[in-house]
Design an enzyme around this catalytic site. Structure first.
Site, PDB file in Angstrom:
ATOM      1  N   LYS A   1       0.857  -1.178   0.000  1.00 56.47           N
ATOM      2  CA  LYS A   1       0.000   0.000   0.000  1.00 56.47           C
ATOM      3  C   LYS A   1       0.898   1.233   0.000  1.00 56.47           C
ATOM      4  CE  LYS A   1      -0.815   2.653   2.687  1.00 56.47           C
ATOM      5  NZ  LYS A   1      -0.205   3.983   3.058  1.00 56.47           N
TER       6      LYS A   1
ATOM      7  N   GLU B   1      -1.067   9.740  -5.068  1.00 58.63           N
ATOM      8  CA  GLU B   1      -2.151  10.698  -4.847  1.00 58.63           C
ATOM      9  C   GLU B   1      -2.227  11.744  -5.949  1.00 58.63           C
ATOM     10  OE1 GLU B   1      -1.282  12.030  -0.922  1.00 58.63           O
ATOM     11  OE2 GLU B   1      -2.499  10.488   0.012  1.00 58.63           O
TER      12      GLU B   1
ATOM     13  N   THR C   1      -3.824  12.971   6.942  1.00 55.26           N
ATOM     14  CA  THR C   1      -3.350  11.600   6.710  1.00 55.26           C
ATOM     15  C   THR C   1      -2.079  11.383   7.494  1.00 55.26           C
ATOM     16  OG1 THR C   1      -2.159  12.342   4.763  1.00 55.26           O
ATOM     17  CG2 THR C   1      -4.314  11.359   4.416  1.00 55.26           C
TER      18      THR C   1
ATOM     19  N   THR D   1       8.398   4.297   1.346  1.00 52.81           N
ATOM     20  CA  THR D   1       7.352   4.936   2.103  1.00 52.81           C
ATOM     21  C   THR D   1       6.026   4.225   1.960  1.00 52.81           C
ATOM     22  OG1 THR D   1       8.408   6.791   1.045  1.00 52.81           O
ATOM     23  CG2 THR D   1       6.875   7.262   2.789  1.00 52.81           C
TER      24      THR D   1
END
Lengths: 390, 390
Positions: free
Chosen positions: B175, B266, B390, B186
């Site tokens: 993920k 993103e 987040t 990351t």
């Protein structure tokens, strides 16, 4: 009045047609003396624009009698032909000034050149040189304002400053709205003073001023090819200030301009001061401040009025500065949301509705401190930098 | 089937209520052996989340029989209490697994923990532990898909991979949609294999795989506190592959997952490969690739379909790599818009309408090469990271 506020300077800005908008795009600043000492600080980028390579040599000579600046084209990454364009511009300025004032001889090697705009395109030389002719005709002791306008790119307003000494003055103008990054503030800036000062004194004053002002603003982490800060002294006041006094005034002028640059950075909705304290050394404090200033997640969080201290701590953790992760405190606008590396005061107490934001990071590793200034990362930044070539 | 494709593994993912959305948020992966060797690579961030500190110790022990993963909370910057939460989670997993299978003893020191989500908040432990109970009850040899779902945060889709060896297999899930940065990708990633391999062989294979895959993707330059890549080997195939063979398969699996991460970063609208050639050494090539990958002006230009090679060259110029500015060539999607540091082919020939972009930088300073992958900087990135914590 800006660069023309100190005695001994004239300036002008004109529209030469380099910008499609028809806005002012060529400026000339002339030092009428009696002195013509100079200092300069330039981009640390290894890819340097032609005018930077040229002006470094000119400043090295220690005498600058005129500066020609243009927006509408950076003349960077233009190869030997681009360097020839810069050289020809300096030659032209020298010839036109010499012709305008018989008895006064100005050489091309006494003319600094600054350019800003799109990288990689040649300048339209006929238009530029015609603009120089007009600017020289319009030179005046009140022309600083039009010169400051002529160096704007995506700036929304001109940046000017004046700092008064005891019988002498420092004036300045600057541009720069994107590509504001460390190791030079990624902008063009001309500072003038009517103080009497030797080149080495000017150089020391300018380097110290840049170190704590332009070198500590970081808009988007991107280092330009064209950064130039020049300090010209005419000596027209007849006053020779002490070195500390001169440095303080130049630093004040540079600080004022640097704050105007960050306030007008592309798309900025927040003006952010990152105050790092408790550092083992000033370099550590600056490194931590920059790491936070360059972190896109911190910058977008602040755009969204979110006091996301976890992202701040994560940015601090990427540095080599001396600190223990479980000893760091973080405040946002005075609310210590993080103590000893964990949540402390309620983040809902943080008021982020205003434009000014202060992030405080206490490393608890010493007594050194430094402040780095930045801005948020907004939709407008993305829009400005994706919709237009700059 | 992902992590459960290799023999000897079961997994499950459940919704434990950690995410407000009600989506899956707790996963358990169990290695049923006969072997239980492990290797791990963790974030280089000095601010490490509690589960990273815990799992580093567990992996150091060389035996991992289970991994528990949660989204909905990073358990980073949570102090000693947060570390106790991680410890308690591992203890709980060990106890529940031991109770579920009498005769098989699992210790907390054989349970790795991974967390992802908001930094700085404690995890809701009762909900998490109840989720563990349910996940253990649902463990199955086809549970890999639900586990991959349970570790998603802002990911829009689960990431899984399978690579086949000769009689053995590598499977994986990952993920990570923001905070994708160097010195570890990351993200959370669990790789499994039924190959027989000693911990030191696994470690060498995993480090080499990460070095050329996860360490070369850089979404937004932001390094997370929670990055973890685990490689578990069950030995259930009975096959002991050669080290090169194992490394190749693990690298292929990691490459596949890394590409999925960048593709789903993103707000990304472009998937960008920065191919640096002609470098004096591989480190130089990686440094140049990363400098371009992290440059907001390059990233916004590509979002705007603008082949702005000047910004690329300006980014290259910020590095310490060996090169001469007037020797560098740059191509965008195969069109050499810059040769010898100046404009070359017409930039209008560059077709940027597709999602895939290749930037080629030839430093002309040697024969080393490396590729770094990134994505563009879009309005959606700013929106996702300013509108949500987040």
């Amino acid at each position: 009045m800006t660069v023309t506020t100190p005695l001994g300077f004239r300036a002008a800005g004109v529209a030469a047609g380099l910008k499609a908008s028809g806005a002012h795009d060529v400026a000339v600043v002339v030092n009428d003396g009696p002195g013509a000492t100079v200092a300069g600080v330039f981009t640390a980028n290894r890819v340097k624009a032609a005018p930077v390579l040229w002006s470094q040599q000119v400043v090295h000579g220690g005498v600058v009698r005129a500066v020609v600046l243009n927006s509408g084209g950076a003349n960077a990454c233009t190869g030997p032909a681009g360097f020839q364009d810069t050289h020809a511009t300096a030659e032209h300025v020298a010839a036109v000034l010499t012709a305008a004032e018989p008895g006064r001889e100005i050489g091309a090697g006494e003319v600094a050149v600054c350019s800003t705009g799109l990288i990689g395109e040649r300048l339209p030389m006929p238009a530029l040189l015609a603009g120089v002719d007009r600017a020289v005709r319009e030179l005046s002791g009140s022309g600083g304002a039009s010169a400051a306008q002529a160096i704007m790119t995506t700036d929304t307003r001109p940046k000017t400053t004046v700092v008064s000494g005891a019988g002498w003055t420092v004036g300045g103008m600057a541009k720069g709205a994107g590509m504001l990054a460390p190791a030079m503030a990624t902008m063009l800036c001309v500072l003038t003073t009517d103080a009497v000062a030797a080149p080495e004194v000017l150089d020391a004053a300018l380097r110290e001023a840049c170190r704590v002002t332009f070198d500590r603003i970081d808009s988007d982490g991107c280092m330009s090819t064209n950064d130039t800060v020049l300090l010209l002294a005419s000596g027209a006041s007849g006053v020779t200030p002490g070195e500390a006094e001169l440095t303080a005034a130049v630093t004040a002028a540079a600080h004022d301009l640097a704050q105007q640059l960050i306030a007008d950075a592309e798309g900025a909705t927040k003006q952010i001061a990152i105050e790092v304290t408790g550092a083992a050394g000033e370099d550590d404090a600056v490194e931590v401040g920059r790491a936070v200033a360059r972190n896109n997640l911190v910058k977008t969080a602040l755009f969204g009025n979110d006091p996301n201290w976890g992202r701040i701590l994560a940015a601090v953790g990427t540095t080599a500065a001396a600190f223990e992760p479980d000893a760091v405190d973080v405040a946002v606008n005075g609310i210590w949301v993080c103590r000893s590396g964990a949540a402390a005061e309620d983040r809902s107490k943080v008021d982020l509705t205003g434009r000014d934001v202060t992030i405080s990071v206490d490393l608890h590793a010493g007594s050194a401190a430094a402040t780095v200034w930045t801005n948020d990362l907004s939709h407008a930044y993305v829009h400005e930098n994706s919709a237009y070539s700059t």
